[in-house]
Design a protein around this motif. Structure first.
Motif, mmCIF file in Angstrom:
data_model
loop_
_atom_site.group_PDB
_atom_site.id
_atom_site.type_symbol
_atom_site.label_atom_id
_atom_site.label_comp_id
_atom_site.label_asym_id
_atom_site.label_seq_id
_atom_site.Cartn_x
_atom_site.Cartn_y
_atom_site.Cartn_z
ATOM 1 N N ARG A 27 0.824 -1.215 0.000
ATOM 2 C CA ARG A 27 0.000 0.000 0.000
ATOM 3 C C ARG A 27 0.856 1.261 0.000
ATOM 4 O O ARG A 27 0.325 2.357 -0.147
ATOM 5 C CB ARG A 27 -0.911 -0.006 1.229
ATOM 6 C CG ARG A 27 -2.007 -1.058 1.174
ATOM 7 C CD ARG A 27 -2.811 -1.059 2.478
ATOM 8 N NE ARG A 27 -3.935 -1.967 2.449
ATOM 9 C CZ ARG A 27 -3.907 -3.208 2.915
ATOM 10 N NH1 ARG A 27 -2.797 -3.709 3.435
ATOM 11 N NH2 ARG A 27 -4.985 -3.956 2.860
ATOM 12 N N ASP A 28 2.173 1.103 0.154
ATOM 13 C CA ASP A 28 3.061 2.263 0.224
ATOM 14 C C ASP A 28 4.239 2.187 -0.758
ATOM 15 O O ASP A 28 5.182 2.951 -0.646
ATOM 16 C CB ASP A 28 3.586 2.427 1.650
ATOM 17 C CG ASP A 28 4.447 1.261 2.120
ATOM 18 O OD1 ASP A 28 4.503 0.209 1.421
ATOM 19 O OD2 ASP A 28 5.062 1.383 3.200
ATOM 20 N N ARG A 29 4.175 1.260 -1.704
ATOM 21 C CA ARG A 29 5.259 1.127 -2.696
ATOM 22 C C ARG A 29 4.662 1.125 -4.098
ATOM 23 O O ARG A 29 3.523 0.722 -4.291
ATOM 24 C CB ARG A 29 6.052 -0.165 -2.472
ATOM 25 C CG ARG A 29 6.745 -0.174 -1.135
ATOM 26 C CD ARG A 29 7.576 -1.419 -0.967
ATOM 27 N NE ARG A 29 8.076 -1.497 0.402
ATOM 28 C CZ ARG A 29 8.777 -2.500 0.868
ATOM 29 N NH1 ARG A 29 9.087 -3.526 0.092
ATOM 30 N NH2 ARG A 29 9.186 -2.500 2.112
ATOM 31 N N TRP A 30 5.475 1.489 -5.045
ATOM 32 C CA TRP A 30 5.030 1.660 -6.431
ATOM 33 C C TRP A 30 5.364 0.437 -7.283
ATOM 34 O O TRP A 30 5.738 0.571 -8.444
ATOM 35 C CB TRP A 30 5.653 2.930 -7.004
ATOM 36 C CG TRP A 30 5.032 4.170 -6.437
ATOM 37 C CD1 TRP A 30 5.171 4.651 -5.162
ATOM 38 C CD2 TRP A 30 4.149 5.056 -7.106
ATOM 39 N NE1 TRP A 30 4.426 5.778 -5.022
ATOM 40 C CE2 TRP A 30 3.796 6.064 -6.189
ATOM 41 C CE3 TRP A 30 3.625 5.097 -8.397
ATOM 42 C CZ2 TRP A 30 2.942 7.110 -6.532
ATOM 43 C CZ3 TRP A 30 2.789 6.146 -8.738
ATOM 44 C CH2 TRP A 30 2.446 7.125 -7.803
ATOM 45 N N TYR A 31 5.220 -0.746 -6.710
ATOM 46 C CA TYR A 31 5.451 -1.972 -7.471
ATOM 47 C C TYR A 31 4.747 -3.151 -6.827
ATOM 48 O O TYR A 31 4.334 -3.094 -5.674
ATOM 49 C CB TYR A 31 6.944 -2.272 -7.628
ATOM 50 C CG TYR A 31 7.751 -2.278 -6.356
ATOM 51 C CD1 TYR A 31 7.722 -3.351 -5.473
ATOM 52 C CD2 TYR A 31 8.577 -1.202 -6.042
ATOM 53 C CE1 TYR A 31 8.478 -3.358 -4.318
ATOM 54 C CE2 TYR A 31 9.337 -1.195 -4.884
ATOM 55 C CZ TYR A 31 9.285 -2.278 -4.024
ATOM 56 O OH TYR A 31 10.042 -2.280 -2.875
ATOM 57 N N ALA A 32 4.647 -4.221 -7.614
ATOM 58 C CA ALA A 32 4.155 -5.517 -7.162
ATOM 59 C C ALA A 32 5.167 -6.550 -7.650
ATOM 60 O O ALA A 32 5.682 -6.440 -8.768
ATOM 61 C CB ALA A 32 2.777 -5.808 -7.753
ATOM 62 N N VAL A 33 5.456 -7.540 -6.821
ATOM 63 C CA VAL A 33 6.416 -8.591 -7.171
ATOM 64 C C VAL A 33 5.675 -9.919 -7.176
ATOM 65 O O VAL A 33 5.026 -10.281 -6.197
ATOM 66 C CB VAL A 33 7.594 -8.627 -6.171
ATOM 67 C CG1 VAL A 33 8.550 -9.765 -6.515
ATOM 68 C CG2 VAL A 33 8.330 -7.288 -6.152
ATOM 69 N N LYS A 34 5.808 -10.637 -8.288
ATOM 70 C CA LYS A 34 5.085 -11.897 -8.462
ATOM 71 C C LYS A 34 6.079 -13.036 -8.674
ATOM 72 O O LYS A 34 6.781 -13.079 -9.684
ATOM 73 C CB LYS A 34 4.138 -11.779 -9.657
ATOM 74 C CG LYS A 34 3.145 -10.646 -9.458
ATOM 75 C CD LYS A 34 2.349 -10.346 -10.690
ATOM 76 C CE LYS A 34 1.393 -9.183 -10.406
ATOM 77 N NZ LYS A 34 0.575 -8.852 -11.552
ATOM 78 N N GLU A 35 6.129 -13.930 -7.694
ATOM 79 C CA GLU A 35 6.958 -15.129 -7.812
ATOM 80 C C GLU A 35 6.194 -16.120 -8.676
ATOM 81 O O GLU A 35 5.028 -16.400 -8.410
ATOM 82 C CB GLU A 35 7.219 -15.716 -6.442
ATOM 83 C CG GLU A 35 8.027 -16.997 -6.478
ATOM 84 C CD GLU A 35 8.106 -17.634 -5.107
ATOM 85 O OE1 GLU A 35 8.962 -17.212 -4.316
ATOM 86 O OE2 GLU A 35 7.309 -18.547 -4.847
ATOM 87 N N VAL A 36 6.861 -16.658 -9.696
ATOM 88 C CA VAL A 36 6.198 -17.548 -10.649
ATOM 89 C C VAL A 36 6.810 -18.945 -10.553
ATOM 90 O O VAL A 36 8.023 -19.109 -10.684
ATOM 91 C CB VAL A 36 6.351 -17.019 -12.096
ATOM 92 C CG1 VAL A 36 5.557 -17.889 -13.059
ATOM 93 C CG2 VAL A 36 5.942 -15.562 -12.198
ATOM 94 N N ARG A 37 5.938 -19.926 -10.336
ATOM 95 C CA ARG A 37 6.369 -21.328 -10.283
ATOM 96 C C ARG A 37 5.562 -22.139 -11.282
ATOM 97 O O ARG A 37 4.374 -21.895 -11.476
ATOM 98 C CB ARG A 37 6.186 -21.903 -8.881
ATOM 99 C CG ARG A 37 7.126 -21.275 -7.874
ATOM 100 C CD ARG A 37 7.032 -21.927 -6.502
ATOM 101 N NE ARG A 37 7.964 -21.300 -5.595
ATOM 102 C CZ ARG A 37 9.232 -21.679 -5.428
ATOM 103 N NH1 ARG A 37 9.704 -22.722 -6.081
ATOM 104 N NH2 ARG A 37 10.018 -21.034 -4.591
ATOM 105 N N GLY A 38 6.228 -23.094 -11.892
ATOM 106 C CA GLY A 38 5.566 -23.998 -12.816
ATOM 107 C C GLY A 38 4.683 -24.977 -12.069
ATOM 108 O O GLY A 38 4.699 -25.038 -10.833
ATOM 109 N N PRO A 39 3.914 -25.790 -12.810
ATOM 110 C CA PRO A 39 2.980 -26.742 -12.189
ATOM 111 C C PRO A 39 3.649 -27.697 -11.200
ATOM 112 O O PRO A 39 3.032 -28.097 -10.228
ATOM 113 C CB PRO A 39 2.393 -27.507 -13.368
ATOM 114 C CG PRO A 39 2.629 -26.652 -14.557
ATOM 115 C CD PRO A 39 3.846 -25.828 -14.263
ATOM 116 N N GLY A 40 4.906 -28.026 -11.412
ATOM 117 C CA GLY A 40 5.624 -28.932 -10.511
ATOM 118 C C GLY A 40 6.283 -28.220 -9.343
ATOM 119 O O GLY A 40 6.983 -28.843 -8.549
ATOM 120 N N GLY A 41 6.083 -26.908 -9.233
ATOM 121 C CA GLY A 41 6.660 -26.150 -8.134
ATOM 122 C C GLY A 41 8.027 -25.553 -8.417
ATOM 123 O O GLY A 41 8.603 -24.884 -7.560
ATOM 124 N N VAL A 42 8.567 -25.774 -9.628
ATOM 125 C CA VAL A 42 9.885 -25.252 -9.962
ATOM 126 C C VAL A 42 9.793 -23.737 -10.177
ATOM 127 O O VAL A 42 8.945 -23.253 -10.937
ATOM 128 C CB VAL A 42 10.449 -25.938 -11.224
ATOM 129 C CG1 VAL A 42 11.758 -25.303 -11.666
ATOM 130 C CG2 VAL A 42 10.635 -27.425 -10.966
#
Length: 166
Positions: free
Chosen positions: A69-84
């Motif tokens: 709510r106080d920063r100008w970004y969003a960080v999205k961790e992306v994992r494949g179907p197997g969790g990699v």
């Protein structure tokens, strides 16, 4: 488990707005909200496969998304179907707002990708940002967006990136 059960995961709709319009809306499970930092988990919400050349987002991918709510970004961790771990996709956005079951962010076009091994750090969509006209219509927001991208890139290249997500 019933929807009213205290054990049922809390749901939020993630609403990404771009140029005043809803770009995408999708459901996510609320994992954490301390009043500033919100973390959700969601399945890949795109239609089919999106191949960026450096990463593919596809059905079965799971995104753990961090908003502030106080920063100008969003960080999205992306994992494949197997969790990699595939890596982290970072959107430069106005600070998030949460109300009435929705988390809303305004996409400001700039993005950053950091690969799982940290070797690839890519600034993305700077041409789209320039074409958006934000630097003319809202110079303060444009400066905040550029500063956020610079901060994320520095952390991604020199350390401290993962501490953002703690």
């Amino acid at each position: 488990m019933s929807a009213n059960s205290p054990d049922a995961p809390l749901q939020l709709d993630i609403v990404l707005v771009k140029a005043g319009r809803i770009k995408i809306r999708y459901p996510a499970e609320l994992l954490h909200d301390d009043g500033t930092h919100v973390t959700v988990r969601a399945a890949w919400a795109g239609a089919g496969v999106r191949d960026f050349g450096f990463v593919r987002f596809e059905p079965g991918d799971v995104f753990t998304e961090h908003y502030w709510r106080d920063r100008w970004y969003a960080v999205k961790e992306v994992r494949g179907p197997g969790g990699v771990l595939k890596g982290w996709y970072c959107d430069i956005t106005r600070p998030a707002s949460v109300s009435e079951g929705e988390l809303v962010v305004e996409d400001l076009d700039l993005d950053l990708w950091r690969s799982a091994d940290g070797k690839a750090v890519l600034r993305l969509d700077e041409d789209e940002f320039a074409e958006s006209g934000l630097e003319t219509t809202d110079p303060q927001a444009a400066a905040a967006a550029r500063s956020a991208l610079d901060e994320l890139e520095l952390r991604a290249r020199e350390g401290g990136f993962e501490t953002l997500l703690a």
